[in-house]
Design an enzyme around this catalytic site. Structure first.
Site, PDB file in Angstrom:
ATOM      1  N   LYS A 178     -10.870 105.130  67.356  1.00 18.79           N
ATOM      2  CA  LYS A 178     -10.089 103.935  67.668  1.00 18.79           C
ATOM      3  C   LYS A 178     -10.824 103.244  68.814  1.00 18.79           C
ATOM      4  O   LYS A 178     -10.674 103.604  69.982  1.00 18.79           O
ATOM      5  CB  LYS A 178      -8.672 104.342  68.102  1.00 18.79           C
ATOM      6  N   GLU A 254     -11.452 111.534  79.982  1.00 12.38           N
ATOM      7  CA  GLU A 254     -12.383 110.972  80.968  1.00 12.38           C
ATOM      8  C   GLU A 254     -11.748 109.688  81.476  1.00 12.38           C
ATOM      9  O   GLU A 254     -11.671 108.698  80.756  1.00 12.38           O
ATOM     10  CB  GLU A 254     -13.745 110.729  80.316  1.00 12.38           C
ATOM     11  N   CYS A 288     -17.118 103.281  84.918  1.00 17.01           N
ATOM     12  CA  CYS A 288     -16.182 104.241  85.506  1.00 17.01           C
ATOM     13  C   CYS A 288     -16.793 104.943  86.709  1.00 17.01           C
ATOM     14  O   CYS A 288     -16.096 105.332  87.630  1.00 17.01           O
ATOM     15  CB  CYS A 288     -15.763 105.257  84.460  1.00 17.01           C
ATOM     16  N   GLU A 390      -8.202 101.533  91.530  1.00 14.90           N
ATOM     17  CA  GLU A 390      -9.408 101.171  90.783  1.00 14.90           C
ATOM     18  C   GLU A 390      -9.326  99.686  90.398  1.00 14.90           C
ATOM     19  O   GLU A 390      -8.373  99.275  89.750  1.00 14.90           O
ATOM     20  CB  GLU A 390      -9.520 102.026  89.522  1.00 14.90           C
TER      21      GLU A 390
HETATM   22  P1  NAD Z   1      -7.465 101.728  78.510  1.00 17.27           P
HETATM   23  O1  NAD Z   1      -6.864 103.017  78.921  1.00 17.27           O
HETATM   24  O2  NAD Z   1      -6.690 100.489  78.718  1.00 17.27           O
HETATM   25  O3  NAD Z   1      -7.823 101.744  76.960  1.00 17.27           O
HETATM   26  C1  NAD Z   1      -8.664 102.731  76.400  1.00 17.27           C
HETATM   27  C2  NAD Z   1      -8.320 102.913  74.948  1.00 17.27           C
HETATM   28  O4  NAD Z   1      -7.028 103.486  74.815  1.00 17.27           O
HETATM   29  C3  NAD Z   1      -8.296 101.614  74.147  1.00 17.27           C
HETATM   30  O5  NAD Z   1      -8.892 101.876  72.892  1.00 17.27           O
HETATM   31  C4  NAD Z   1      -6.815 101.347  74.015  1.00 17.27           C
HETATM   32  O6  NAD Z   1      -6.481 100.574  72.891  1.00 17.27           O
HETATM   33  C5  NAD Z   1      -6.273 102.744  73.880  1.00 17.27           C
HETATM   34  N1  NAD Z   1      -4.860 102.923  74.231  1.00 17.27           N
HETATM   35  C6  NAD Z   1      -4.133 102.249  75.163  1.00 17.27           C
HETATM   36  N2  NAD Z   1      -2.873 102.746  75.220  1.00 17.27           N
HETATM   37  C7  NAD Z   1      -2.800 103.753  74.309  1.00 17.27           C
HETATM   38  C8  NAD Z   1      -1.766 104.644  73.895  1.00 17.27           C
HETATM   39  N3  NAD Z   1      -0.552 104.604  74.448  1.00 17.27           N
HETATM   40  N4  NAD Z   1      -2.036 105.535  72.929  1.00 17.27           N
HETATM   41  C9  NAD Z   1      -3.264 105.603  72.369  1.00 17.27           C
HETATM   42  N5  NAD Z   1      -4.283 104.783  72.717  1.00 17.27           N
HETATM   43  C10 NAD Z   1      -4.053 103.869  73.681  1.00 17.27           C
HETATM   44  O7  NAD Z   1      -8.883 101.658  79.240  1.00 17.27           O
HETATM   45  P2  NAD Z   1      -9.912 100.437  79.213  1.00 17.27           P
HETATM   46  O8  NAD Z   1      -9.312  99.329  80.018  1.00 17.27           O
HETATM   47  O9  NAD Z   1     -10.365 100.186  77.838  1.00 17.27           O
HETATM   48  O10 NAD Z   1     -11.165 101.044  80.000  1.00 17.27           O
HETATM   49  C11 NAD Z   1     -11.302 100.998  81.393  1.00 17.27           C
HETATM   50  C12 NAD Z   1     -10.864 102.307  82.018  1.00 17.27           C
HETATM   51  O11 NAD Z   1     -11.613 103.376  81.468  1.00 17.27           O
HETATM   52  C13 NAD Z   1     -11.108 102.382  83.501  1.00 17.27           C
HETATM   53  O12 NAD Z   1     -10.007 103.005  84.119  1.00 17.27           O
HETATM   54  C14 NAD Z   1     -12.337 103.274  83.621  1.00 17.27           C
HETATM   55  O13 NAD Z   1     -12.473 103.962  84.832  1.00 17.27           O
HETATM   56  C15 NAD Z   1     -12.109 104.218  82.502  1.00 17.27           C
HETATM   57  N6  NAD Z   1     -13.364 104.839  82.084  1.00 17.27           N
HETATM   58  C16 NAD Z   1     -13.581 106.163  82.375  1.00 17.27           C
HETATM   59  C17 NAD Z   1     -14.780 106.766  82.009  1.00 17.27           C
HETATM   60  C18 NAD Z   1     -15.062 108.218  82.316  1.00 17.27           C
HETATM   61  O14 NAD Z   1     -16.011 108.740  81.781  1.00 17.27           O
HETATM   62  N7  NAD Z   1     -14.275 108.878  83.151  1.00 17.27           N
HETATM   63  C19 NAD Z   1     -15.745 106.007  81.340  1.00 17.27           C
HETATM   64  C20 NAD Z   1     -15.496 104.662  81.081  1.00 17.27           C
HETATM   65  C21 NAD Z   1     -14.283 104.097  81.443  1.00 17.27           C
END
Ligand code: NAD
Length: 486
Positions: A178, A254, A288, A390
């Site tokens: 997804k 992550e 991230c 963040e």
């Molecule tokens: P997000 O959590 O908003 O979305 C990530 C994914 O989860 C998307 O595909 C979204 O559609 C899906 N999603 C959202 N709610 C959901 C639910 N209730 N059930 C299932 N899926 C759901 O994150 P984002 O805004 O896309 O990415 C940015 C974030 O990701 C930042 O917080 C960043 O730090 C983090 N990040 C972490 C790493 C790591 O390796 N630790 C790497 C990259 C990004």
């Protein structure tokens, strides 16, 4: 001209869904594609196809056969490099100069590295004495975990998706991906490459949509998904854990960060500035692992602030194709509003704005894009929301410090624990401080230098579990112990 369509990829074929949503160009906010949103029907079909593929040809292949196919997938990405580059940059707005040496090549490499790794990792074996003197031999077998749900963010779409899909497939699992609603293109395009490489239908599936009440939630609430691997925000990670709790389903998470950099007075400042420029501003700050809190030892504080300001002001903002541009827009207007709200908050809280703080001047054709200025602040306390939450934009706050104990305590004083960077030419100090950082990743005199064989992940609220190298195998396989009485 009709609008481009981005489809779900289920059981080896492209399919529509329950409806369509718009995909906008972050550079000008214009809609350039319609994305097929997967409903529960499509997500369930994808999971069922993944289950069939697991029982079918994919599950029956040898490790060598699967490895050979995954090498072809990597070669397929490389062969269609320009298409992947175009798609990734159109979705994210990031400079082609960045995506062409990070996102796309590393995305391809993830398939080769894990295909090779699974061939070379042993399992354990123990000989047990028994009262009859004959003994027993124990050995562990790795079995695929099954159907893996892979839920991805938008910041490094292909790279972070293949980082999970590569090892998952190498271990013999099948996947339902997804992608983020902001970045559907490269995951969809990869379906074509999978077919060309001879990956059997159902092994790799893509369902598009949002989180709650959409494809994300339909995937995490499907009882036939054996494990979920997720990269994204901490609060989404919590929702995904909750969704799997009733199924006792393993998760690899992550999550977010609020990463510190510590610059000691004995650092090589050229290196520290170059590294902090990247860690604060690369990918428009949407990494991230990026640095949002910089602690600089007082004797070099003023010089460091002045030099980082010069660097930030030399960044060239522009569209992916603009020659020389090294900073694109944020991913969306929605994210721009979030980042700008922190820019306003910093000002309201009395921060000194060293540079930036607003929206840059851009040509009229780009006026609706998600642009923000690279921004540096000083003068806020460690309790400020700017120092605790963040932001995920091209910004950092720089604070002075006076001694090692103090800075260790301040750097660790956060609910997150993903990454940190330590800048010093004193190697004893570097190793001493590194051991005390409450983060899953510590860089000394570097940032984002990644060896895919090493553990990757966050502590505290930055995640659960580690992926990378043998740690990916731990997550994507189930160990069975076989005890043979001799
Ligand atoms: P997000 O959590 O908003 O979305 C990530 C994914 O989860 C998307 O595909 C979204 O559609 C899906 N999603 C959202 N709610 C959901 C639910 N209730 N059930 C299932 N899926 C759901 O994150 P984002 O805004 O896309 O990415 C940015 C974030 O990701 C930042 O917080 C960043 O730090 C983090 N990040 C972490 C790493 C790591 O390796 N630790 C790497 C990259 C990004």
């Amino acid at each position: 001209m009709s609008m481009a369509k981005i489809l779900n990829f289920i059981d080896g074929t492209y399919r529509e869904g329950k409806g369509w949503f718009d995909k906008r160009n972050p550079c000008n906010n214009e809609v350039f594609a319609q994305v097929a949103e997967a409903g529960k029907t499509e997500v369930d079909a994808a999971v069922a196809a993944a289950r069939r593929a697991l029982r079918g040809p994919w599950g029956k292949m040898t490790v060598a056969e699967r490895g050979a196919i995954l090498h072809k997938v990597a070669d397929g990405i490389t062969r269609r490099f320009d298409e992947f580059l175009e798609a990734e940059c159109r979705d994210t707005g990031k400079p082609k100069s960045l995506a062409s040496h990070i996102d796309i090549p590393r995305g391809a490499a993830n398939f080769k590295i894990f295909a090779d790794l699974v061939k070379n990792v042993p399992t354990e074996s123990f000989v047990l004495d028994t009262p009859d003197g004959a003994g027993a031999v124990n050995y562990a077998l790795r079995r695929p975990k099954g159907v893996i749900g892979v839920i991805c963010p938008w910041n490094l779409p292909l790279l972070l998706m293949t980082w999970k899909v590569g090892p998952a497939l190498a271990c013999g699992n099948t996947v339902v991906v997804k992608p983020s609603e902001e970045t559907p293109s490269t995951a969809a395009l990869l379906g074509e490459v999978m077919n060309e490489a001879g990956v059997p239908p159902g092994v790799y599936n893509v369902v598009h949509g949002f989180g709650p009440d959409s494809a994300g939630e339909f995937l995490t609430s499907n009882p036939d998904v054996n494990a979920v691997t997720f990269t994204g925000e901490t609060r989404t990670g919590a929702a995904i854990m909750k969704a799997g709790a009733g199924f006792i389903r393993p998760v690899s998470l992550e999550l977010g960060g609020k990463n510190p950099a510590i610059v000691f007075a004995d650092a090589d400042l050229d290196k520290a500035i170059e590294g902090t420029m990247r860690s604060a501003f690369a990918n428009c700050g949407q990494v991230c692992l990026g640095t949002e809190r910089v602690y600089v030892e007082r004797p070099v504080f003023d010089e460091f602030v002045a030099r980082l300001k010069t660097g930030a002001e030399a960044l060239v903002i522009g569209t992916p194709d603009e020659p020389g541009a090294n900073m694109g827009p944020l991913v969306s207007r929605e994210h721009q509003a979030k980042v700008l709200s922190y820019y306003e908050k910093a000002q309201a809280l009395g921060a000194t704005i060293v540079t930036g703080g607003g929206i840059p001047m851009v040509p009229a054709a780009l006026a609706e894009g998600a642009w923000v200025e690279p921004t540096i602040w000083t003068g806020l306390g460690d309790d400020s929301p700017i120092m605790r939450e963040e932001i995920f934009g091209p910004c950092c706050h720089i604070s002075p410090f006076d001694d090692e104990e103090e800075v260790i305590a301040r750097a660790n004083d956060t609910e997150y624990g993903l990454a940190c960077a330590i800048w010093t030419e004193n190697s004893s100090r570097a190793n001493r401080v590194a051991a005390r950082m409450e983060t899953g990743l510590v860089w000394v005199n570097s940032w984002f230098l990644r060896d895919l064989r090493t553990p990757f992940g966050g502590s505290k609220r930055s995640g659960i579990g580690r992926e990378g190298g043998v740690h990916s195998l731990e997550f994507y396989t189930e160990l069975s112990n076989v005890c043979v009485k001799l």
